[in-house]
Design a protein around this motif. Structure first.
Motif, PDB file in Angstrom:
ATOM      1  N   VAL A   1      -8.265 -10.007 -48.842  1.00 25.30           N
ATOM      2  CA  VAL A   1      -8.654 -11.378 -49.196  1.00 25.30           C
ATOM      3  C   VAL A   1      -8.523 -11.590 -50.693  1.00 25.30           C
ATOM      4  O   VAL A   1      -8.068 -12.649 -51.156  1.00 25.30           O
ATOM      5  CB  VAL A   1     -10.091 -11.655 -48.719  1.00 25.30           C
ATOM      6  N   LEU A   2      -8.907 -10.576 -51.466  1.00 27.42           N
ATOM      7  CA  LEU A   2      -8.802 -10.675 -52.925  1.00 27.42           C
ATOM      8  C   LEU A   2      -7.350 -10.829 -53.348  1.00 27.42           C
ATOM      9  O   LEU A   2      -7.012 -11.690 -54.174  1.00 27.42           O
ATOM     10  CB  LEU A   2      -9.416  -9.431 -53.565  1.00 27.42           C
ATOM     11  N   ALA A   3      -6.460 -10.016 -52.779  1.00 24.25           N
ATOM     12  CA  ALA A   3      -5.047 -10.104 -53.125  1.00 24.25           C
ATOM     13  C   ALA A   3      -4.468 -11.461 -52.729  1.00 24.25           C
ATOM     14  O   ALA A   3      -3.666 -12.046 -53.479  1.00 24.25           O
ATOM     15  CB  ALA A   3      -4.275  -8.978 -52.439  1.00 24.25           C
ATOM     16  N   ALA A   4      -4.876 -11.962 -51.573  1.00 23.88           N
ATOM     17  CA  ALA A   4      -4.376 -13.268 -51.132  1.00 23.88           C
ATOM     18  C   ALA A   4      -4.846 -14.374 -52.064  1.00 23.88           C
ATOM     19  O   ALA A   4      -4.089 -15.305 -52.386  1.00 23.88           O
ATOM     20  CB  ALA A   4      -4.844 -13.536 -49.703  1.00 23.88           C
ATOM     21  N   MET A   5      -6.081 -14.286 -52.532  1.00 26.70           N
ATOM     22  CA  MET A   5      -6.608 -15.317 -53.430  1.00 26.70           C
ATOM     23  C   MET A   5      -5.857 -15.314 -54.754  1.00 26.70           C
ATOM     24  O   MET A   5      -5.466 -16.376 -55.269  1.00 26.70           O
ATOM     25  CB  MET A   5      -8.100 -15.086 -53.676  1.00 26.70           C
ATOM     26  N   LEU A   6      -5.626 -14.132 -55.319  1.00 25.99           N
ATOM     27  CA  LEU A   6      -4.916 -14.048 -56.597  1.00 25.99           C
ATOM     28  C   LEU A   6      -3.469 -14.504 -56.443  1.00 25.99           C
ATOM     29  O   LEU A   6      -2.920 -15.175 -57.332  1.00 25.99           O
ATOM     30  CB  LEU A   6      -4.975 -12.619 -57.126  1.00 25.99           C
ATOM     31  N   ALA A   7      -2.846 -14.164 -55.317  1.00 22.62           N
ATOM     32  CA  ALA A   7      -1.474 -14.612 -55.084  1.00 22.62           C
ATOM     33  C   ALA A   7      -1.410 -16.123 -54.905  1.00 22.62           C
ATOM     34  O   ALA A   7      -0.477 -16.780 -55.384  1.00 22.62           O
ATOM     35  CB  ALA A   7      -0.904 -13.911 -53.853  1.00 22.62           C
ATOM     36  N   ALA A   8      -2.409 -16.682 -54.229  1.00 20.77           N
ATOM     37  CA  ALA A   8      -2.427 -18.131 -54.015  1.00 20.77           C
ATOM     38  C   ALA A   8      -2.526 -18.883 -55.328  1.00 20.77           C
ATOM     39  O   ALA A   8      -1.917 -19.948 -55.491  1.00 20.77           O
ATOM     40  CB  ALA A   8      -3.601 -18.504 -53.108  1.00 20.77           C
ATOM     41  N   LYS A   9      -3.262 -18.320 -56.276  1.00 19.53           N
ATOM     42  CA  LYS A   9      -3.359 -18.992 -57.577  1.00 19.53           C
ATOM     43  C   LYS A   9      -1.999 -19.052 -58.259  1.00 19.53           C
ATOM     44  O   LYS A   9      -1.623 -20.071 -58.835  1.00 19.53           O
ATOM     45  CB  LYS A   9      -4.356 -18.268 -58.469  1.00 19.53           C
ATOM     46  N   GLY A  10      -1.259 -17.947 -58.191  1.00 18.56           N
ATOM     47  CA  GLY A  10       0.075 -17.945 -58.783  1.00 18.56           C
ATOM     48  C   GLY A  10       1.004 -18.940 -58.117  1.00 18.56           C
ATOM     49  O   GLY A  10       1.809 -19.598 -58.784  1.00 18.56           O
ATOM     50  N   ILE A  11       0.878 -19.073 -56.795  1.00 18.50           N
ATOM     51  CA  ILE A  11       1.727 -20.027 -56.075  1.00 18.50           C
ATOM     52  C   ILE A  11       1.392 -21.459 -56.469  1.00 18.50           C
ATOM     53  O   ILE A  11       2.276 -22.300 -56.675  1.00 18.50           O
ATOM     54  CB  ILE A  11       1.565 -19.822 -54.557  1.00 18.50           C
ATOM     55  N   VAL A  12       0.096 -21.745 -56.595  1.00 18.83           N
ATOM     56  CA  VAL A  12      -0.324 -23.095 -56.972  1.00 18.83           C
ATOM     57  C   VAL A  12       0.178 -23.460 -58.365  1.00 18.83           C
ATOM     58  O   VAL A  12       0.574 -24.599 -58.629  1.00 18.83           O
ATOM     59  CB  VAL A  12      -1.855 -23.209 -56.885  1.00 18.83           C
ATOM     60  N   ARG A  13       0.156 -22.486 -59.283  1.00 21.96           N
ATOM     61  CA  ARG A  13       0.565 -22.760 -60.660  1.00 21.96           C
ATOM     62  C   ARG A  13       2.070 -22.653 -60.880  1.00 21.96           C
ATOM     63  O   ARG A  13       2.558 -22.973 -61.960  1.00 21.96           O
ATOM     64  CB  ARG A  13      -0.143 -21.759 -61.593  1.00 21.96           C
ATOM     65  N   PHE A  14       2.811 -22.186 -59.865  1.00 22.63           N
ATOM     66  CA  PHE A  14       4.236 -21.951 -60.056  1.00 22.63           C
ATOM     67  C   PHE A  14       5.015 -23.207 -60.437  1.00 22.63           C
ATOM     68  O   PHE A  14       5.885 -23.155 -61.313  1.00 22.63           O
ATOM     69  CB  PHE A  14       4.840 -21.326 -58.793  1.00 22.63           C
ATOM     70  N   PRO A  15       4.777 -24.384 -59.798  1.00 22.43           N
ATOM     71  CA  PRO A  15       5.561 -25.570 -60.192  1.00 22.43           C
ATOM     72  C   PRO A  15       5.433 -25.901 -61.671  1.00 22.43           C
ATOM     73  O   PRO A  15       6.425 -26.263 -62.318  1.00 22.43           O
ATOM     74  CB  PRO A  15       4.979 -26.676 -59.308  1.00 22.43           C
ATOM     75  N   GLU A  16       4.221 -25.771 -62.230  1.00 20.15           N
ATOM     76  CA  GLU A  16       4.057 -26.072 -63.654  1.00 20.15           C
ATOM     77  C   GLU A  16       4.760 -25.037 -64.513  1.00 20.15           C
ATOM     78  O   GLU A  16       5.411 -25.372 -65.507  1.00 20.15           O
ATOM     79  CB  GLU A  16       2.562 -26.114 -64.001  1.00 20.15           C
ATOM     80  N   ILE A  17       4.634 -23.755 -64.134  1.00 20.12           N
ATOM     81  CA  ILE A  17       5.262 -22.702 -64.913  1.00 20.12           C
ATOM     82  C   ILE A  17       6.777 -22.800 -64.844  1.00 20.12           C
ATOM     83  O   ILE A  17       7.490 -22.511 -65.812  1.00 20.12           O
ATOM     84  CB  ILE A  17       4.776 -21.322 -64.419  1.00 20.12           C
ATOM     85  N   SER A  18       7.300 -23.231 -63.680  1.00 22.22           N
ATOM     86  CA  SER A  18       8.752 -23.313 -63.514  1.00 22.22           C
ATOM     87  C   SER A  18       9.376 -24.363 -64.424  1.00 22.22           C
ATOM     88  O   SER A  18      10.579 -24.323 -64.677  1.00 22.22           O
ATOM     89  CB  SER A  18       9.088 -23.625 -62.055  1.00 22.22           C
ATOM     90  N   ARG A  19       8.593 -25.304 -64.944  1.00 23.18           N
ATOM     91  CA  ARG A  19       9.097 -26.319 -65.863  1.00 23.18           C
ATOM     92  C   ARG A  19       8.957 -25.873 -67.319  1.00 23.18           C
ATOM     93  O   ARG A  19       9.006 -26.677 -68.236  1.00 23.18           O
ATOM     94  CB  ARG A  19       8.348 -27.636 -65.660  1.00 23.18           C
TER      95      ARG A  19
ATOM     96  N   ILE B   1     -13.152 -23.488 -62.750  1.00 24.56           N
ATOM     97  CA  ILE B   1     -12.285 -22.612 -61.976  1.00 24.56           C
ATOM     98  C   ILE B   1     -12.418 -21.170 -62.424  1.00 24.56           C
ATOM     99  O   ILE B   1     -12.509 -20.253 -61.602  1.00 24.56           O
ATOM    100  CB  ILE B   1     -10.815 -23.081 -62.101  1.00 24.56           C
ATOM    101  N   GLY B   2     -12.424 -20.936 -63.726  1.00 25.41           N
ATOM    102  CA  GLY B   2     -12.507 -19.573 -64.233  1.00 25.41           C
ATOM    103  C   GLY B   2     -13.744 -18.826 -63.757  1.00 25.41           C
ATOM    104  O   GLY B   2     -13.634 -17.736 -63.172  1.00 25.41           O
ATOM    105  N   PRO B   3     -14.962 -19.352 -63.981  1.00 26.52           N
ATOM    106  CA  PRO B   3     -16.153 -18.658 -63.486  1.00 26.52           C
ATOM    107  C   PRO B   3     -16.172 -18.473 -61.976  1.00 26.52           C
ATOM    108  O   PRO B   3     -16.568 -17.409 -61.489  1.00 26.52           O
ATOM    109  CB  PRO B   3     -17.303 -19.566 -63.949  1.00 26.52           C
ATOM    110  N   LEU B   4     -15.761 -19.502 -61.226  1.00 30.32           N
ATOM    111  CA  LEU B   4     -15.725 -19.357 -59.768  1.00 30.32           C
ATOM    112  C   LEU B   4     -14.763 -18.251 -59.349  1.00 30.32           C
ATOM    113  O   LEU B   4     -15.062 -17.449 -58.454  1.00 30.32           O
ATOM    114  CB  LEU B   4     -15.321 -20.683 -59.124  1.00 30.32           C
ATOM    115  N   GLU B   5     -13.615 -18.215 -59.976  1.00 26.07           N
ATOM    116  CA  GLU B   5     -12.637 -17.179 -59.649  1.00 26.07           C
ATOM    117  C   GLU B   5     -13.187 -15.790 -59.955  1.00 26.07           C
ATOM    118  O   GLU B   5     -13.048 -14.864 -59.148  1.00 26.07           O
ATOM    119  CB  GLU B   5     -11.360 -17.425 -60.434  1.00 26.07           C
ATOM    120  N   ARG B   6     -13.815 -15.636 -61.101  1.00 26.70           N
ATOM    121  CA  ARG B   6     -14.366 -14.321 -61.460  1.00 26.70           C
ATOM    122  C   ARG B   6     -15.489 -13.907 -60.527  1.00 26.70           C
ATOM    123  O   ARG B   6     -15.614 -12.728 -60.165  1.00 26.70           O
ATOM    124  CB  ARG B   6     -14.825 -14.337 -62.921  1.00 26.70           C
ATOM    125  N   MET B   7     -16.324 -14.855 -60.128  1.00 26.86           N
ATOM    126  CA  MET B   7     -17.390 -14.516 -59.194  1.00 26.86           C
ATOM    127  C   MET B   7     -16.813 -14.088 -57.846  1.00 26.86           C
ATOM    128  O   MET B   7     -17.315 -13.147 -57.213  1.00 26.86           O
ATOM    129  CB  MET B   7     -18.324 -15.718 -59.015  1.00 26.86           C
TER     130      MET B   7
END
Length: 255
Positions: A202-220, A183-189
């Motif tokens: 598109v870049l802003a949407a991609m970075l925001a989507a990552k935060g949304i995907v990780r939010f449930p784990e972070i919220s715990r 995930i890390g290398p793909l994201e950086r590319m």
């Protein structure tokens, strides 16, 4: 500019060898041969020799199986050297033998050989070398790490975890899939490509989507905030590296 590209290419290729080559000495030898050939046909043997020396120092100072002895400083020094090489050593008019036959067109115009080497070096560095830089940043901040259930059952680990990426687990115990290294290398590319293509929405949407995907784990996370810190430090360092690489290539193309 050619010096910066060769530096990034040598460091990135050395880390790819460390991660994927079954016999490292063969991989290192192949990297040396390829870079020397590239330097000879492009009239850049001296920058190539310097790049190989820097690559060897990088392998020593940024190990992939334990915490780095010098912390985050090798990455900082490499960044300063690369930026200085781009700013004070612009693209050459003559590129040796390969310059006589080199033709590479893009939607933005012809791409000089030196710029192509810099872009290639930046892309290679974003693959595995950036993982080590992110891990060094996390080690320096002593952030929380995802626990490997297998290591927990067998006792405390003998050494630090493998190279991390942008906040992903180095060895995901729940699925057995080492997603962080992919995930890390793909994201950086993607950050590099979208930034150079000026696709900022598109870049802003991609970075925001990552935060949304990780939010449930972070919220715990509970009261410590350790998961959020781990995610933010890893992600921000990874994004800064990718954006810095994109800006470097942009600067070189417009200088």
């Amino acid at each position: 500019m050619i010096a910066a590209g060769l530096l990034l290419l040598a460091v990135g290729a050395a880390d790819l060898v460390r991660q994927f080559a079954p016999r490292r000495w063969i991989g290192y030898l192949a990297v040396v041969v390829v870079l020397l050939l590239l330097g000879s046909v492009s009239d850049a043997l001296l920058p190539t020799a310097a790049a190989l020396a820097v690559g060897a120092l990088w392998v020593w100072s940024m190990p992939d199986d334990r915490p780095t002895p010098l912390g985050f400083w090798p990455a900082v020094l490499l960044a300063l050297v690369v930026v200085g090489a781009v700013v004070w050593l612009p693209s050459r008019v003559e590129s040796g033998l390969i310059g006589e036959v080199w033709v590479l067109r893009s939607p933005f115009g012809d791409v000089p050989f030196d710029l192509a080497v810099l872009a290639l070096g930046a892309a290679v560095f974003l693959l595995e070398s950036s993982n080590l830089v992110v891990r060094a940043a996390l080690d320096g901040e002593h952030t929380w790490r995802p626990v490997d259930a297998r290591a927990e059952r067998s006792g405390p680990p003998a050494s630090a975890p493998a190279a991390l990426t942008d906040g992903e687990s180095p060895a995901a115990p729940r699925s057995g899939f080492q997603g962080g290294r992919l995930i890390g290398p793909l994201e950086r590319m993607l950050v590099l490509i979208l930034t150079l293509a000026t696709a900022y929405p598109v870049l802003a949407a991609m970075l925001a989507a990552k935060g949304i995907v990780r939010f449930p784990e972070i919220s715990r996370d509970g009261e410590t905030g350790a998961r959020a810190e781990y995610f933010l430090v890893g992600s921000l360092v990874s994004w800064v590296i990718a954006l810095g690489a994109a800006f470097l290539v942009w600067w070189a193309a417009h200088s």
